[in-house]
Design an enzyme around this catalytic site. Structure first.
Site, PDB file in Angstrom:
ATOM      1  N   GLY A 147       0.823  -1.195   0.000  1.00  0.00           N
ATOM      2  CA  GLY A 147       0.000   0.000   0.000  1.00  0.00           C
ATOM      3  C   GLY A 147       0.862   1.253   0.000  1.00  0.00           C
ATOM      4  O   GLY A 147       2.085   1.196   0.199  1.00  0.00           O
ATOM      5  N   CYS A 148       0.223   2.399  -0.193  1.00  0.00           N
ATOM      6  CA  CYS A 148       0.963   3.661  -0.315  1.00  0.00           C
ATOM      7  C   CYS A 148       1.583   4.096   1.011  1.00  0.00           C
ATOM      8  O   CYS A 148       2.792   4.391   1.072  1.00  0.00           O
ATOM      9  CB  CYS A 148       0.057   4.749  -0.888  1.00  0.00           C
TER      10      CYS A 148
END
Length: 344
Positions: A147-148
């Site tokens: 994920g970011c």
């Protein structure tokens, strides 16, 4: 040429994959899948692609699709329904959603609110933070793209945990993201009237990236790690800035810690360590696959502050996915990604 497909074709992730893969010398975009827009010309949704891509939207039929690799740029609770059959047919998958990031299905159910994938399929997925990846073309079938928020956080903390330099019970992550991280679907908190000239913390204690961060750090350190993670929404389109606070285990100077980071990432083309006293801004990585890191040590209090920026749609999603693809197939790691940031 590597033949690829992209699922979730009408979203921000897919359009970034298309933008970057069009620069890639080793791949051909064969399919762009979108169930809601099947049969439509892609330029009807994205007029800026006029005359640049001639692949229409289509529906994914796992029994008929014929390509080497498929990217899933979809929300959670989508890819897990398609991937088992695809890997049976010998098609590799890079999943940008959260469906295969967590090895513990109970954690997925708790944080994502959905039934997890079968454990046998979860066990086949390789969580791949690209700079520290162990994927290979012989055995890897599913890549769970980070994920970011975890990407920015883990690249910052990896050197500290690897060298046992910090108190594992003192990790505080204060992170800000642009609204594109919420995807293209409408919701109240990203409505212009709600987000503009506003700044808010959200999902304290319940954000789905928390167990992902803790899973990686616990595996790296060999002990159970919990973090304090507070995400914030800021009124900008792209970017993540993470400020991470840690207590140091030993007396270490700012210069020594800075040298350690430089040595750690000297052969990693997308991680840039700023000089002492310089801290990165989100615009300085906009549209690129770079992760920029600035380091401060409060020697009197024996604490360190790590400031990290990425573009959430590139290094935090599509760029890292392509970087993982490059590693998987033995391409140059920066193929398709050798783009300077857009500035200003």
């Amino acid at each position: 040429m590597l033949e690829i497909g992209i699922v979730g074709g009408s979203g921000y992730g897919a359009i970034e994959l298309i933008r970057l893969l069009k620069q890639h010398k080793e791949v051909n975009i064969k399919y762009v899948f979108s169930h809601s827009k099947s049969g439509e010309d892609i330029k009807e949704t994205f007029p800026h692609l006029q005359d640049n891509i001639n692949v229409p939207f289509s529906s994914l039929d796992v029994d008929k699709v014929d390509c080497d690799l498929i990217f899933f740029a979809t929300p959670s609770n989508v890819s897990k329904h398609f991937i088992p059959k695809l890997i049976e047919r010998g098609i590799k998958v890079i999943d940008l959603s959260g469906d295969f990031r967590l090895k513990d299905p109970a954690l997925y159910e708790k944080y994502y609110g959905e039934k997890p994938a079968e454990q046998s399929i979860l066990d086949k997925a390789n969580y791949s933070l690209a700079e520290w990846s162990d994927i290979n073309n012989d055995s890897t079938k599913i890549i769970a793209n980070p994920g970011c928020f975890p990407t920015a956080t883990l690249l910052s903390l990896h050197p500290l945990l690897k060298n046992n330099l910090i108190n594992k019970e003192s990790i505080i992550i204060d992170a800000k993201t642009g609204i594109s991280g919420a995807g293209r679907s409408l919701s109240q908190n990203v409505h212009y009237g709600e987000a503009n000239e506003n700044f808010s913390a959200y999902k304290l204690g319940t954000h789905k990236h928390t167990p992902e961060i803790e899973q990686y750090l616990s595996k790296l350190s060999g002990s159970d790690i919990k973090v304090m993670f507070t995400p914030h929404l800021v009124p900008m389109t792209r970017g993540i800035l993470a400020t991470i606070y840690v207590d140091l285990n030993e007396q270490i100077s700012e210069e020594a810690l800075h040298k350690m980071y430089i040595k750690t990432y000297q052969n990693k083309p997308f991680v840039r360590i700023r000089k002492i006293g310089e801290f990165p801004k989100t615009k300085e990585v906009l549209g690129s696959n770079f992760c920029d890191i600035g380091i401060y040590v409060d020697e009197e209090r024996n604490k360190a502050v790590i400031v990290t920026v990425i573009d959430n749609l590139v290094k935090g999603a599509t760029g890292q996915a392509i970087q993982n693809m490059n590693i998987l197939y033995g391409f140059n790691e920066d193929e398709g990604l050798n783009l300077l940031p857009v500035y200003p």
